[in-house]
Design an enzyme around this catalytic site. Structure first.
Site, PDB file in Angstrom:
ATOM      1  N   HIS A  47       0.847  -1.197   0.000  1.00  0.00           N
ATOM      2  CA  HIS A  47       0.000   0.000   0.000  1.00  0.00           C
ATOM      3  C   HIS A  47       0.885   1.251   0.000  1.00  0.00           C
ATOM      4  O   HIS A  47       1.985   1.256   0.566  1.00  0.00           O
ATOM      5  CB  HIS A  47      -0.934   0.010   1.227  1.00  0.00           C
ATOM      6  N   GLU A  93      -4.277   2.249  -7.236  1.00  0.00           N
ATOM      7  CA  GLU A  93      -4.537   3.397  -6.363  1.00  0.00           C
ATOM      8  C   GLU A  93      -3.542   4.505  -6.688  1.00  0.00           C
ATOM      9  O   GLU A  93      -2.409   4.473  -6.193  1.00  0.00           O
ATOM     10  CB  GLU A  93      -4.366   3.001  -4.889  1.00  0.00           C
TER      11      GLU A  93
HETATM   12  O1  13P Z   1      -5.998   3.762   0.316  1.00  0.00           O
HETATM   13  C1  13P Z   1      -7.165   3.506   0.130  1.00  0.00           C
HETATM   14  C2  13P Z   1      -7.687   2.139   0.283  1.00  0.00           C
HETATM   15  O2  13P Z   1      -6.649   1.319   0.659  1.00  0.00           O
HETATM   16  C3  13P Z   1      -8.132   4.560  -0.254  1.00  0.00           C
HETATM   17  O3  13P Z   1      -8.437   5.311   0.865  1.00  0.00           O
HETATM   18  P1  13P Z   1      -9.526   6.483   0.751  1.00  0.00           P
HETATM   19  O4  13P Z   1     -10.688   5.930  -0.023  1.00  0.00           O
HETATM   20  O5  13P Z   1      -9.849   6.823   2.156  1.00  0.00           O
HETATM   21  O6  13P Z   1      -8.882   7.603  -0.044  1.00  0.00           O
END
Ligand code: 13P
Length: 247
Positions: free
Chosen positions: A100, A168
């Site tokens: 992550h 992400e």
């Molecule tokens: O990092 C995330 C999920 O792991 C996304 O977080 P948010 O949706 O709070 O921006």
């Protein structure tokens, strides 16, 4: 058949009491949800390590899978503070979230460490949830190149097995709004192509994802990875409904 996935990371937002209350509420609602019961929508949650056994117990009678938010790069041994993929599997976890953006940025996790965690997780029978994404806001083509390179690095030396890629963009995590649909479509498309050798794999989007996004993204992704906007079980159920409608 493509997968439809709704995942949630609780990060370190909830203490134990609030987490167990959330598990109970979500478990009773997903148990009554046709698309989840039939398997057309997969749901997973990654709580803190300490919350994993409580989550496994709460979701025992549902198809919801539980995962760790991280995993050790080694199978066992003198690694103080770490949690092994094998122990996670032993207590009923089915996934390991790896790489992550917060772990890469705050805990100096490198592509090489991510690759070792991926390999050990597949070896332990956990499905890796590989978090991938460009750090700076940029053209979607550049973001796609950076993300595919990160994905290839994560899979270097990994045994066979499906993975879930959580695309992400780092700049969208914690932001008010997610990345634009066209941006996600281009990067997710490139990531899907890069996963061609791993049947059963999926690409989901994370970063300020919430109700409405999956409907806007249509088939560009196989699902979403939620953070803040799943804290309210009503919002989570709305997203699961959207996933069911598009399955
Ligand atoms: O990092 C995330 C999920 O792991 C996304 O977080 P948010 O949706 O709070 O921006």
């Amino acid at each position: 058949m493509t997968r439809r996935i709704v995942g949630i990371s609780l990060k370190m937002y909830f203490g134990h009491a609030r987490a167990t209350e959330w598990f109970a509420q979500v478990a009773s609602r997903v148990a009554a949800h046709d698309a989840v019961a039939s398997g057309s929508v997969e749901v997973f949650v990654t709580p803190t390590f300490l919350q994993v056994p409580a989550a496994v117990a709460a979701f025992r009678d549902t198809p919801v899978r539980v995962g760790g938010q991280d995993v050790a790069a080694e199978a066992e041994g003198a690694f103080t503070g770490e949690v092994s993929a094998y122990e996670l599997a032993e207590v009923g976890a089915r996934l390991a979230e790896i790489g992550h953006a917060e772990r890469r940025r705050l805990f100096a996790e490198t592509d090489e460490v991510v690759a070792r965690k991926t390999a050990v997780s597949l070896g332990a029978g956990l499905e890796p949830l590989l978090c991938i994404g460009e750090t700076e806001r940029q053209d979607p083509e550049d973001a796609a190149r950076a993300s595919v390179a990160q994905l290839r690095a994560a899979l270097a030396g990994a045994p066979e097995g499906s993975v879930i890629v959580a695309y992400e963009p780092v700049w969208a995590i914690g932001a008010p709004e997610p990345a634009g649909e066209e941006h996600v479509r281009i990067v997710a498309g490139a990531l899907r192509e890069a996963l061609a050798g791993r049947p059963g794999s999926a690409v989901i989007y994370g970063g300020a994802a919430g109700p409405g996004l999956l409907t806007r993204l249509g088939g560009a992704v196989d699902g979403v990875f939620l953070g803040r906007f799943a804290h309210d079980p009503d919002a989570l159920m709305t997203v699961i409904d959207e996933a069911g409608a598009s399955a």
